[in-house]
Design an enzyme around this catalytic site. Structure first.
Site, PDB file in Angstrom:
ATOM      1  N   LYS A 105       0.743  -1.312  -0.183  1.00  0.00           N
ATOM      2  CA  LYS A 105      -0.119   0.155   0.021  1.00  0.00           C
ATOM      3  C   LYS A 105       0.619   1.229   0.064  1.00  0.00           C
ATOM      4  O   LYS A 105       0.546   2.209  -0.498  1.00  0.00           O
ATOM      5  CB  LYS A 105      -1.022   0.025   1.133  1.00  0.00           C
ATOM      6  CG  LYS A 105      -0.198  -0.188   2.380  1.00  0.00           C
ATOM      7  CD  LYS A 105      -0.311  -1.566   3.038  1.00  0.00           C
ATOM      8  CE  LYS A 105       0.792  -1.881   4.168  1.00  0.00           C
ATOM      9  NZ  LYS A 105       0.396  -2.831   4.973  1.00  0.00           N
ATOM     10  N   GLU A 165      -5.381  -6.329  -4.479  1.00  0.00           N
ATOM     11  CA  GLU A 165      -6.486  -6.554  -3.479  1.00  0.00           C
ATOM     12  C   GLU A 165      -5.856  -6.687  -2.251  1.00  0.00           C
ATOM     13  O   GLU A 165      -6.843  -6.304  -1.318  1.00  0.00           O
ATOM     14  CB  GLU A 165      -7.025  -7.995  -3.949  1.00  0.00           C
ATOM     15  CG  GLU A 165      -8.442  -8.283  -3.017  1.00  0.00           C
ATOM     16  CD  GLU A 165      -9.634  -7.247  -3.197  1.00  0.00           C
ATOM     17  OE1 GLU A 165     -10.188  -7.170  -4.260  1.00  0.00           O
ATOM     18  OE2 GLU A 165      -9.772  -6.745  -1.995  1.00  0.00           O
ATOM     19  N   GLY A 185      -6.364  -6.352   4.468  1.00  0.00           N
ATOM     20  CA  GLY A 185      -6.153  -7.605   4.433  1.00  0.00           C
ATOM     21  C   GLY A 185      -6.872  -8.649   3.643  1.00  0.00           C
ATOM     22  O   GLY A 185      -6.764  -8.469   2.071  1.00  0.00           O
ATOM     23  N   ILE A 225     -10.327  -8.895   3.256  1.00  0.00           N
ATOM     24  CA  ILE A 225     -11.628  -8.473   2.710  1.00  0.00           C
ATOM     25  C   ILE A 225     -11.542  -7.924   1.423  1.00  0.00           C
ATOM     26  O   ILE A 225     -10.623  -7.092   1.067  1.00  0.00           O
ATOM     27  CB  ILE A 225     -12.209  -7.217   3.511  1.00  0.00           C
ATOM     28  CG1 ILE A 225     -12.048  -7.411   5.039  1.00  0.00           C
ATOM     29  CG2 ILE A 225     -13.533  -6.592   3.105  1.00  0.00           C
ATOM     30  CD1 ILE A 225     -12.333  -6.210   5.979  1.00  0.00           C
ATOM     31  N   GLU A 245       3.453  -3.360  10.973  1.00  0.00           N
ATOM     32  CA  GLU A 245       4.340  -2.834   9.781  1.00  0.00           C
ATOM     33  C   GLU A 245       5.880  -2.841  10.137  1.00  0.00           C
ATOM     34  O   GLU A 245       6.210  -3.155  11.583  1.00  0.00           O
ATOM     35  CB  GLU A 245       4.241  -1.526   9.233  1.00  0.00           C
ATOM     36  CG  GLU A 245       2.956  -1.447   8.759  1.00  0.00           C
ATOM     37  CD  GLU A 245       2.674  -1.975   7.684  1.00  0.00           C
ATOM     38  OE1 GLU A 245       3.475  -1.971   6.585  1.00  0.00           O
ATOM     39  OE2 GLU A 245       1.820  -2.983   7.447  1.00  0.00           O
ATOM     40  N   ASP A 267      -0.089   4.038   7.729  1.00  0.00           N
ATOM     41  CA  ASP A 267      -0.589   2.744   7.032  1.00  0.00           C
ATOM     42  C   ASP A 267      -2.154   2.866   6.537  1.00  0.00           C
ATOM     43  O   ASP A 267      -2.537   2.724   5.577  1.00  0.00           O
ATOM     44  CB  ASP A 267      -0.463   1.542   7.860  1.00  0.00           C
ATOM     45  CG  ASP A 267      -0.789   0.297   7.216  1.00  0.00           C
ATOM     46  OD1 ASP A 267      -0.128   0.052   6.123  1.00  0.00           O
ATOM     47  OD2 ASP A 267      -1.901  -0.273   7.467  1.00  0.00           O
ATOM     48  N   LYS A 323      -3.625   3.280   2.688  1.00  0.00           N
ATOM     49  CA  LYS A 323      -4.933   2.492   2.279  1.00  0.00           C
ATOM     50  C   LYS A 323      -5.909   3.567   1.823  1.00  0.00           C
ATOM     51  O   LYS A 323      -6.940   3.316   1.014  1.00  0.00           O
ATOM     52  CB  LYS A 323      -5.393   1.403   3.248  1.00  0.00           C
ATOM     53  CG  LYS A 323      -4.459   0.256   3.600  1.00  0.00           C
ATOM     54  CD  LYS A 323      -4.604  -0.355   4.906  1.00  0.00           C
ATOM     55  CE  LYS A 323      -3.467  -1.206   5.143  1.00  0.00           C
ATOM     56  NZ  LYS A 323      -3.494  -1.796   6.641  1.00  0.00           N
ATOM     57  N   GLY A 360      -2.253 -10.276   8.704  1.00  0.00           N
ATOM     58  CA  GLY A 360      -1.904 -11.879   8.883  1.00  0.00           C
ATOM     59  C   GLY A 360      -1.673 -12.579   7.616  1.00  0.00           C
ATOM     60  O   GLY A 360      -2.227 -12.268   6.358  1.00  0.00           O
TER      61      GLY A 360
HETATM   62  N1  HSE Z   1       0.266  -3.355   9.310  1.00  0.00           N
HETATM   63  C1  HSE Z   1      -0.913  -3.674   8.789  1.00  0.00           C
HETATM   64  C2  HSE Z   1      -2.081  -3.480   9.829  1.00  0.00           C
HETATM   65  C3  HSE Z   1      -1.029  -4.978   8.298  1.00  0.00           C
HETATM   66  O1  HSE Z   1      -1.764  -3.666  10.896  1.00  0.00           O
HETATM   67  O2  HSE Z   1      -3.271  -3.852   9.294  1.00  0.00           O
HETATM   68  C4  HSE Z   1      -2.128  -5.049   6.801  1.00  0.00           C
HETATM   69  O3  HSE Z   1      -1.806  -3.949   5.890  1.00  0.00           O
END
Ligand code: HSE
Length: 440
Positions: free
Chosen positions: A110, A134, A139, A141, A195, A206, A210, A307
């Site tokens: 991302k 995707e 994750g 979804i 991360e 993060d 997204k 995960g």
């Molecule tokens: N570090 C991210 C989170 C991993 O905790 O959602 C998934 O993008």
């Protein structure tokens, strides 16, 4: 009848998500071949740890490349899967090289996409291949597919989501156990959710990566990470969580994108959300996203946001689409057709807020705070002060405001700093109710 050619995959990065992806491709080889009409075969892989044996998969018999970019150029692959991570460096080089060689790219990166997604999508278009991601958002979804395909008939009004599993895991655990932030973060790192640099999670970056991608997909404009307003969860204390619950709310880190008056608001910050809302019930490492479409109305998506297996499931979904011959522009529209984004600054927000002041427990403090608020026309809905002193002798004074102008809040909070009994900078957490107007 001859067997169709296998779909060949080169896998760059064998960490949490790479391992989960390889595990699914190996364990579900027959299942996937039946559904795609051809085998999905790993033909090369690259990782700095070159032995290829993990608890969840064994690639030691598959050709290994020391240099992932060389693999992207030379391996006989239809698609290169980039699961290295990072905005620049090898991850970018692998994607650019793969596209230049006419190979599809599937990535969960991302950060890379938020900064270079448009250039990579253009490179893919030039070569007639796909850039698929995707796994980069929420994750497991299938939110990219939902926005690009399932909701194609809709003009989206807003996208609001819990997009970071680590933060949601921390906030859920703090609410349940009152344990300190740092212990819970360590646990989520051990589980492989965080991360490489966990400040990306905690500081909201993060989520912002997204959100910028989701907003582009939802509204058909160019990705604009730089205009996302970003705040993280580091200032949230167990006191805030307890008071929010008493007031009928949960605290969640949300990414919010709304389009109105030709402008797009993109913001990431902690929010109080009503306990009765779908979003409030998203717990632990799960993510949850509400999309409001003009024809379908509100829709809600929930599931594991991080995960190896959950994210690997999304990587495999992209690979299966490509193996089946499905081709779509990365951001729903060709890059040239995406509109430029005109940002709506957060200062234009109108909404309610939770305010926490830490002050010495002396007569007149609440009255003085109320004075600062009323000078900016901010009306109070609820005031809580339970008189539990912390180690420094301060007590929390909690105020929930009625709807007010964001800029008035800034000024009012600034003026409260001059109140002599105040012992800390005040904290403001916005309250979100998920209606469809600009006012939230
Ligand atoms: N570090 C991210 C989170 C991993 O905790 O959602 C998934 O993008």
């Amino acid at each position: 009848m001859s067997m169709p050619k296998p779909f060949n995959i080169a896998l760059a990065g064998l960490g949490t998500v790479g391992g989960g992806t390889a595990h699914i491709l190996l364990e579900k080889a027959t299942w996937l071949a039946e559904r795609c009409g051809r085998a999905l075969r790993i033909v090369a892989w690259s990782d700095l740890e070159g032995h290829g044996k993990r608890d969840d998969c064994d690639l030691s018999s598959v050709p290994w490349f020391e240099d992932a970019a060389e693999m992207a150029a030379q391996a006989p692959a239809d698609a290169v899967v980039e699961l290295i991570g990072g905005v620049e460096g090898m991850a970018k080089q692998v994607c650019e090289t793969a596209l230049a060689h006419g190979r599809h790219v599937v990535t969960a990166n991302k950060a890379l996409l938020a900064h270079h997604g448009l250039a990579l999508a253009e490179a893919a278009e030039e070569k007639g291949v796909c850039l698929a991601f995707e796994a980069a958002i929420a994750g497991g979804i299938p939110i990219v597919k939902s926005l690009r395909e399932g909701l194609v008939a809709n003009r989206c009004r807003h996208v609001v989501g819990i997009l970071n599993g680590t933060c949601n895991y921390i906030l859920t655990d703090m609410a349940k156990t009152g344990r300190p932030f740092s212990d819970i973060l360590k646990e989520s790192q051990e589980l492989g959710y965080a991360e490489a640099d966990p400040s990306f999670d905690i500081d909201g970056i993060d989520t912002a990566h997204k959100l910028a991608l989701l907003a582009a997909l939802a509204f058909g404009h160019r990705v604009d990470f730089d205009s996302v307003h970003i705040e993280g969860i580091a200032a949230i204390t167990p006191t805030d969580i307890t008071h929010a619950e008493e007031l009928g709310f949960q605290i969640k880190l949300l990414g919010i994108a709304k389009e109105y008056d030709g402008r797009v608001e993109q913001r990431v910050h902690p929010c109080l959300v009503p306990q009765s809302s779908d979003i409030a019930r998203v717990a632990g490492v799960e993510n949850g996203i509400q999309v409001q479409g003009d024809k379908v109305g509100p829709t809600f998506y929930q599931g594991a946001g991080a995960g190896g297996l959950a994210t690997g499931s999304a990587v495999v979904a992209d690979l299966a689409d490509l193996a089946r011959g499905l081709r779509r522009p990365a951001f729903s529209l060709p890059v040239a057709a995406l509109k430029p984004l005109i940002p709506a600054p957060i200062s234009q927000r109108r909404g309610a807020a939770y305010l926490r002041f830490m002050a010495r427990d002396e007569p007149g403090v609440v009255a003085r705070i109320a004075q600062c608020l009323s000078e900016r026309n901010i009306s109070m809905e609820t005031v809580l002060q339970h008189g539990q002193k912390d180690q420094s002798g301060s007590v929390p004074v909690i105020i929930v405001t009625h709807q007010c102008q964001e800029t008035d809040l800034y000024v009012a909070l600034e003026t409260t700093a001059a109140i002599p009994e105040m012992t800390e900078k005040p904290l403001m957490i916005r309250i979100e109710s998920f209606d469809d107007s600009q006012a939230s």
